[in-house]
Design a protein around this motif. Structure first.
Motif, PDB file in Angstrom:
ATOM      1  N   SER A  53       0.513   3.336  -3.320  1.00 25.50           N
ATOM      2  CA  SER A  53      -0.800   3.871  -3.683  1.00 25.50           C
ATOM      3  C   SER A  53      -1.465   4.665  -2.572  1.00 25.50           C
ATOM      4  N   GLN A  54      -0.998   4.522  -1.337  1.00 25.17           N
ATOM      5  CA  GLN A  54      -1.687   5.182  -0.234  1.00 25.17           C
ATOM      6  C   GLN A  54      -0.805   6.105   0.601  1.00 25.17           C
ATOM      7  N   TYR A  55       0.504   6.025   0.419  1.00 24.67           N
ATOM      8  CA  TYR A  55       1.410   6.819   1.237  1.00 24.67           C
ATOM      9  C   TYR A  55       2.106   7.832   0.329  1.00 24.67           C
ATOM     10  N   GLY A  56       2.460   8.960   0.863  1.00 25.73           N
ATOM     11  CA  GLY A  56       2.851  10.081   0.018  1.00 25.73           C
ATOM     12  C   GLY A  56       4.301  10.161  -0.393  1.00 25.73           C
ATOM     13  N   GLU A  57       4.994   9.044  -0.541  1.00 19.06           N
ATOM     14  CA  GLU A  57       6.414   9.132  -0.878  1.00 19.06           C
ATOM     15  C   GLU A  57       6.749   8.755  -2.316  1.00 19.06           C
ATOM     16  N   TRP A  58       6.080   7.767  -2.846  1.00 17.35           N
ATOM     17  CA  TRP A  58       6.416   7.263  -4.184  1.00 17.35           C
ATOM     18  C   TRP A  58       6.094   8.320  -5.233  1.00 17.35           C
ATOM     19  N   ASP A  59       6.997   8.502  -6.201  1.00 15.88           N
ATOM     20  CA  ASP A  59       6.753   9.538  -7.209  1.00 15.88           C
ATOM     21  C   ASP A  59       6.096   8.997  -8.469  1.00 15.88           C
ATOM     22  N   ARG A  64      -3.111   9.696   0.037  1.00 19.24           N
ATOM     23  CA  ARG A  64      -2.928   9.467  -1.391  1.00 19.24           C
ATOM     24  C   ARG A  64      -4.006   8.491  -1.831  1.00 19.24           C
ATOM     25  N   GLY A 109       0.804  -1.223   0.000  1.00 18.79           N
ATOM     26  CA  GLY A 109       0.000   0.000   0.000  1.00 18.79           C
ATOM     27  C   GLY A 109       0.834   1.269   0.000  1.00 18.79           C
ATOM     28  N   TRP A 110       2.142   1.130   0.180  1.00 19.42           N
ATOM     29  CA  TRP A 110       3.016   2.312   0.272  1.00 19.42           C
ATOM     30  C   TRP A 110       2.930   3.180  -0.980  1.00 19.42           C
ATOM     31  N   GLN A 133      -2.603  13.305  -4.525  1.00 17.56           N
ATOM     32  CA  GLN A 133      -1.915  13.460  -3.249  1.00 17.56           C
ATOM     33  C   GLN A 133      -2.504  14.642  -2.496  1.00 17.56           C
ATOM     34  N   ALA A 146       1.392   1.046  -9.129  1.00  8.31           N
ATOM     35  CA  ALA A 146       1.083   1.557  -7.796  1.00  8.31           C
ATOM     36  C   ALA A 146       0.670   0.463  -6.829  1.00  8.31           C
TER      37      ALA A 146
END
Lengths: 399, 477
Positions: free
Chosen positions: A255-261, B425, A252-253, B419, A386
Motif C-alpha cells: 500500500s505504500q511502496y511502488g512495486e506491487w501491481d 503510494r 506496508g509494501w 502512485q 493492499a
C-alpha cells in the motif's frame, strides 16, 4: 531451521453450527452448540480441555471482548483462555495458537473456537469501524467489496484479460459455490443461482455485483486438538493431522511502496510457500486434493487460485471456466459452499473451512463427499489486498 | 510607500453546474419567483469555503510566496478555529506567516484586497471562498453559487493600484443572524435604488477621483451587484461605459459572495490588456472601490475563464438539494459511523495531513505518511525522513473502484491506490468523477477536500483527494 508442526498435532474433534441469520441464538448458544458437537466427536469431557483460544474478529458489541465470553459460556475449569483477533484470519489464528500449544508440549488438549454474531448489527455486510485515530485523518472509508474489487482492474490491466471474460469467470466462482451450498444442510445460502442472475445482479463495487460478494453470518466453529498418542488412546484409528499452519502479514509494501501491481495478494503467496514447505508439498496441483479458500468476493477466489499455485498467472480465469475448481473438478474449491454460501461469521470462518476438510478426510461429508483426498488446504485473507493478513493451513490423514 | 500591485490571481469553481431553468421548473408548482437563466455552481459534499479558497490560493501562489494570508468568507465552516491557518498549511506556507480570517459581509474579500494594496508588508495573499446555505424556494438558492478566488499582492506584478475609496453604510439588503441562520432578503426595488445612491456611486466616484481616472476611462468593470440592474443604474449615474464582468460570473456560476469581485478581478486580468483601467467594487454594508491599471499579463488569470467554461451539468434536483444541505436524506445505519477526531492526534499529524507532506528516506524513496522505519524493503531501522510535499504533484491510478456499499453523501465512493512518480503510494479517494469509473493508469491531480464531518460534534477534518487532470467542457447553456 525450525522443523515445523507437521504431524505433531491431530484434531480430536470438531464442531460447527449452522451458519446464517440465527435470530433466535445469541453468541453463547452458538459457542455451546459448536463445542458440544466437538466434545462428543472427541469423546472427552470439558474438564479435559487444558487451554483454549477464542477467535472473535469484529463483534465486541455482542460477543464481548476478552476471553471471558468463551470461558463463561463453556464453563471451562479456570484454565488459560485467550482471545485472538486478526481480521478474517481470526479463526485460523485460534487454531494456530491451540496447535502450537500442543506441539510445544505446553498442554495435551487444547480448544480453538471462533464465533461471530453479526446479524445483530442491523444491516448487511461488515460492521463499520474506524481505521485508528491517525489513519482516519487520511485513509478512505472504503467497504470490503470496494477494496477487493480493485483486484479486478489491476488483474485485467496486467494480464490483458478481457473484462467480460473476468466477469464470467467471477460469476462461475459464485455459481459453483451456490451449487455446492445447496448440498450443505449447515450453509447459510442453500439455493442454486443461475449464471444469468449472477451476471445481471446490481453492482456493489465495480465490477463486483451482488452475487460476487459473500454476506456475513452468525455462527461458531471449533476444533479440539491433541497429540497423536492421546488421540489414539481415545480409540481413534483415523486421525486428521495438522500438516502446516502459516501466516503472513503486510508491512506496508503493497500500500505504500511502488512495486506491487495490485493484481495479486502477496501474503497468500508467502503463506502458501511456507505452508507447502512445512507440509512437505512439492507439487500442489498434484498433491492438494481440495481447498477451502477465502472467497469473500469472487475475484478473491480467482486470484487466490494463482497465489496458491493452483493456476498459472493470468490463467485462473480460464481454469475456472473449464471447471477445474468445481465440485467434480481436479481440485475442488469450496465443496461446502465457501464463505459465499456456507456463510462468513468472520471469527469462525477459518475453523469452518477446517471442519469441511476434516469431514472430507474422514469420509463424513455426505452428499458432498469427494473421492479419497489426501491433503486439504484452507486459506484466509483478512483486511484488503493492499494491506492484509493471509493464513494457509494444510490438513491430511496421519498415516 | 512602494507602489502596490496585484502579482497573481486564482479562481476556482466546483465541478457541478445546476441549470437554473430546470431547477426553477421543479419548483414551478409553487409559483415562487426564481431565476430561469444560466447556471449555478454547486459545491461537492466535501467542498466548503475553505477548501475552495485553498484551490484558488494554490493557483495564485504557484511560483510565488506569501508573507501574510487572509481568508475571507461569510460562510466559513468554523467560528473558532482560524481557517487562514489551515489555508497556510494546505498551501505549504511556514508557520510564521501573518494570518487572519475576515467576515462580516460579502464585501470582506474586496476590503481585504484593498488593505493589502494600501499597506506594505511583503506579499499578501487574499483568498476568499463561499459556500452559503440558502432556503429552498428562495431566489438566493439559485442565484448564488459556490466558488472561490484569490489574489496575491506585492510590490510588483500585473496590475497596480491607482486609487481607492470606501463608504460604510449599515444598509441591510440581506442578513444572516444567530436567530436566522439562512439569509433573509429585503425588497429588491429598495435594494437596487438605495444601494446605488448610498454606497456604489459615492464609493466609485471617490475611488476614481483618488486614482485621477474618469469613469469613462474605465475599460473593465468588476462590480458586485446585490441585485440585477444595479450596475446599469449606477453606470448611468457615474458615467461608466465599461462592461461589468461580474455579469458573466453570475450567469455561469452565480453570486460568489466574498469571492465574487475577486473572481471578477481574475477575469478582468485575463480579458484585459496592459494599460486597461479596471474598476473593482465590492458590496455589503457599504462599498469598497478600487481602480487598477493592468501592466502585464497576469499569472493565474486563465483559471477564471477555464473554471467558467469547464464543469459537469447537474440535472437531478434532489441531488442538488442534498448537496446544498436543503434535503436531509435517511442514509441508513451505515452513515452512523462515529467520526470523532482526537485533537491530540490532529495536533501530531494535522500539518502533514493538510499539507500532504510525506517523507523521503535515505535511499530517495518517498512515502506517505511518514513513519519511523521507512517502508522501503531496503530500510533496516529507524531513520529521519525529509519532508516532501505531494499536494502539487500528479500521480497515476494503480487500482480503483466505484464503491456503492459504504456511506458517502454523494455515491458512489471512488477510491483506490495512487502512485506518485517519486515513489510515494497512497490509498486515496477519487473525486470529481461524473460518469465512468477511472481506469488503472489514468493520471490524477490532488485536490484539498473535507475528509470527514463529525455531525454529532460539529467538527470536520481535511485531507487531499485525487481528481482527473482535466475537466469536461460545459456545453453552451
Amino acid at each position: 531451521m525450525a522443523s515445523g508442526i507437521r504431524d505433531r498435532v491431530v484434531i480430536a474433534g470438531m464442531g460447527c453450527t449452522e451458519f446464517g441469520e440465527r435470530w433466535d441464538k445469541g453468541p453463547e448458544a452458538l459457542m455451546v452448540e459448536a463445542f458440544e458437537e466437538a466434545l462428543a466427536d472427541a469423546g472427552i469431557g470439558r474438564g479435559d480441555i487444558e487451554a483454549a483460544w477464542l477467535g472473535v474478529a469484529l463483534d465486541d458489541m455482542n460477543v464481548g471482548n476478552s476471553a471471558l465470553p468463551l470461558a463463561t459460556a463453556l464453563r471451562l475449569r479456570n484454565i488459560p483462555v485467550t482471545r485472538v483477533e486478526n481480521m478474517c484470519a481470526t479463526g485460523t489464528e485460534a487454531l494456530r495458537a491451540a496447535t502450537y500449544a500442543v506441539a510445544a508440549g505446553a498442554c495435551d488438549v487444547a480448544l480453538a473456537l471462533g464465533v461471530e454474531k453479526l446479524k445483530d448489527t442491523g444491516y448487511g455486510g461488515l460492521p463499520l469501524r474506524t481505521k485508528g485515530l491517525a489513519n482516519d485523518l487520511w485513509m478512505p472509508y472504503g467497504s470490503a467489496p470496494g477494496t477487493f474489487a480493485q483486484l479486478a482492474g489491476a488483474y485485467t490491466a496486467k494480464h490483458g484479460v478481457e473484462a467480460g471474460d473476468l466477469k464470467r469467470a467471477m460469476a462461475h466462482v459464485s455459481w459453483k459455490s451456490h451449487q455446492n451450498g445447496a448440498l450443505n444442510p449447515k450453509a447459510h445460502l442453500r439455493k442454486p443461482v443461475s449464471m444469468e442472475t449472477i451476471l445481471n445482479a446490481p453492482l456493489i463495487a465495480d465490477p463486483l455485483g451482488l452475487f460476487d460478494c459473500c454476506g456475513v453470518s452468525d455462527g461458531a466453529a471449533c476444533a479440539i486438538v491433541t497429540t497423536p498418542d492421546i488421540a489414539r488412546g481415545l480409540g481413534k484409528d483415523a486421525l486428521v493431522s495438522v500438516k502446516a499452519i502459516q501466516l503472513s502479514a503486510s508491512n506496508g509494501w503493497e500500500s505504500q511502496y511502488g512495486e506491487w501491481d495490485g493484481s495479486y495478494v502477496r501474503n497468500t503467496r508467502e503463506a502458501a510457500r511456507r505452508a507447502y514447505a512445512e507440509a512437505g508439498v512439492s507439487d500442489p496441483r498434484a498433491e492438494i486434493g481440495m481447498t477451502e479458500v477465502h472467497d469473500c468476493f469472487s475475484v478473491t477466489e480467482l486470484v487466490t487460485m494463482e497465489d496458491l499455485g493452483l493456476s498459472d498467472e493470468g490463467r485462473a480465469v480460464f481454469d475456472i471456466l473449464d471447471g477445474r475448481f468445481d465440485r467434480d473438478g481436479a481440485i475442488p474449491c469450496q465443496i461446502d459452499g465457501g464463505l459465499k454460501c456456507f456463510g462468513h461469521p468472520v471469527g469462525a470462518s477459518g475453523l469452518r473451512m477446517a471442519y469441511e476438510v476434516y469431514g472430507q478426510l474422514l469420509g463424513r461429508a455426505g452428499e458432498r463427499q469427494r473421492d479419497r483426498i489426501n491433503l486439504g488446504l484452507t486459506h484466509n485473507l483478512g483486511g484488503a489486498p493492499a494491506n492484509s493478513v493471509s493464513a494457509v493451513s494444510i490438513f491430511g490423514r496421519l498415516e | 510607500m512602494a507602489q502596490r500591485y496585484v502579482r497573481s490571481v486564482g479562481a476556482y469553481l466546483p465541478l457541478l453546474r445546476l441549470d437554473r431553468k430546470a431547477a426553477s421548473g421543479a419548483f414551478g408548482w409553487s409559483g415562487l419567483a426564481m431565476p430561469r437563466s444560466g447556471r449555478r455552481s454547486v459545491a461537492a459534499w466535501d467542498e466548503d469555503a475553505l477548501t475552495m479558497a485553498v484551490e484558488a490560493g494554490r493557483t495564485a501562489l504557484a511560483g510565488h510566496h506569501a508573507d501574510s494570508v487572509v481568508f475571507a468568507s461569510t460562510s466559513a465552516p468554523f467560528r473558532e478555529r482560524l481557517q487562514a491557518n489551515l489555508l497556510c498549511e494546505a498551501l505549504g506556507l511556514p508557520r510564521d506567516v501573518s494570518v487572519s480570517d475576515v467576515a462580516g459581509s460579502r464585501r470582506c474579500g474586496v476590503s481585504a484586497l484593498r488593505q493589502a494594496l494600501l499597506n506594505g508588508g511583503g506579499d499578501a495573499l487574499v483568498a476568499a471562498g463561499e459556500r452559503r446555505a440558502t432556503m429552498p424556494g428562495s431566489a438566493f438558492q439559485l442565484t448564488w453559487g459556490d466558488g472561490a478566488a484569490a489574489a496575491l499582492i506585492g510590490d510588483d506584478g500585473c496590475a497596480r493600484l491607482l486609487g481607492s475609496a470606501c463608504i460604510n453604510v449599515d444598509f441591510v439588503d440581506v442578513y444572516v443572524s444567530d436567530e436566522r441562520p439562512l439569509p433573509y432578503a429585503s425588497e429588491e426595488r429598495f435594494v437596487r435604488e438605495e444601494a446605488i445612491a448610498l454606497a456604489f456611486v459615492p464609493a466609485i466616484e471617490a475611488a476614481c477621483a483618488n486614482a485621477g481616472v474618469s469613469a469613462a476611462e474605465i475599460a473593465l468593470a468588476v462590480v458586485h451587484e446585490p441585485v440585477g440592474g444595479v450596475y446599469k443604474g449606477l453606470a448611468a449615474v457615474a458615467g461608466l461605459k465599461a462592461p461589468n464582468l461580474c455579469d458573466d460570473i453570475t450567469a455561469a456560476a452565480g453570486d460568489l459572495g466574498a469571492a465574487h469581485a475577486l473572481f471578477g478581478l481574475a477575469l478582468a486580468l485575463e480579458r484585459g490588456k496592459p494599460g486597461d483601467r479596471i474598476l473593482v467594487a465590492g458590496f455589503g454594508s457599504g462599498c469598497d472601490a478600487l481602480v487598477l491599471e493592468m501592466t502585464a499579463p497576469c499569472d493565474g488569470s486563465a483559471s477564471a475563464e477555464t473554471s467558467l467554461r469547464e464543469g459537469a451539468a447537474l440535472t437531478n434536483i434532489t441531488r442538488f438539494l442534498s448537496l446544498a444541505g436543503s434535503l436531509d436524506l435517511d442514509w441508513g445505519p451505515r452513515s452512523e459511523l462515529d467520526q470523532k477526531t482526537a485533537a491530540s492526534v490532529l495536533a501530531r499529524h494535522g500539518r502533514d495531513m493538510h499539507g500532504f507532506i510525506g517523507g523521503r528516506d535515505a535511499r530517495g524513496n518517498v512515502q506517505f505518511p511518514k513513519t519511523l522505519i521507512p517502508v522501503s524493503p531496503l530500510a533496516d531501522g529507524p531513520e529521519p525522513l525529509a519532508d516532501v510535499r505531494l499536494a502539487d504533484l500528479e500521480a497515476s491510478i494503480v487500482s480503483v473502484t466505484a464503491d456503492r456499499l459504504n456511506f458517502t453523501p454523494d455515491p458512489p465512493f471512488h477510491f483506490g491506490l495512487v502512485q506518485f512518480d517519486n515513489g510515494a503510494r497512497v490509498s486515496m479517494e477519487f473525486r470529481d468523477i461524473e460518469g465512468a469509473t477511472p481506469q488503472v493508469g489514468d493520471r490524477v491531480r490532488m485536490r484539498f477536500r473535507v475528509k470527514s464531518i463529525d455531525r454529532k460534534r460539529g467538527f470536520r477534518t481535511y485531507f487531499w483527494k485525487a481528481a482527473p487532470l482535466e475537466r469536461p467542457k460545459l456545453e453552451e447553456g
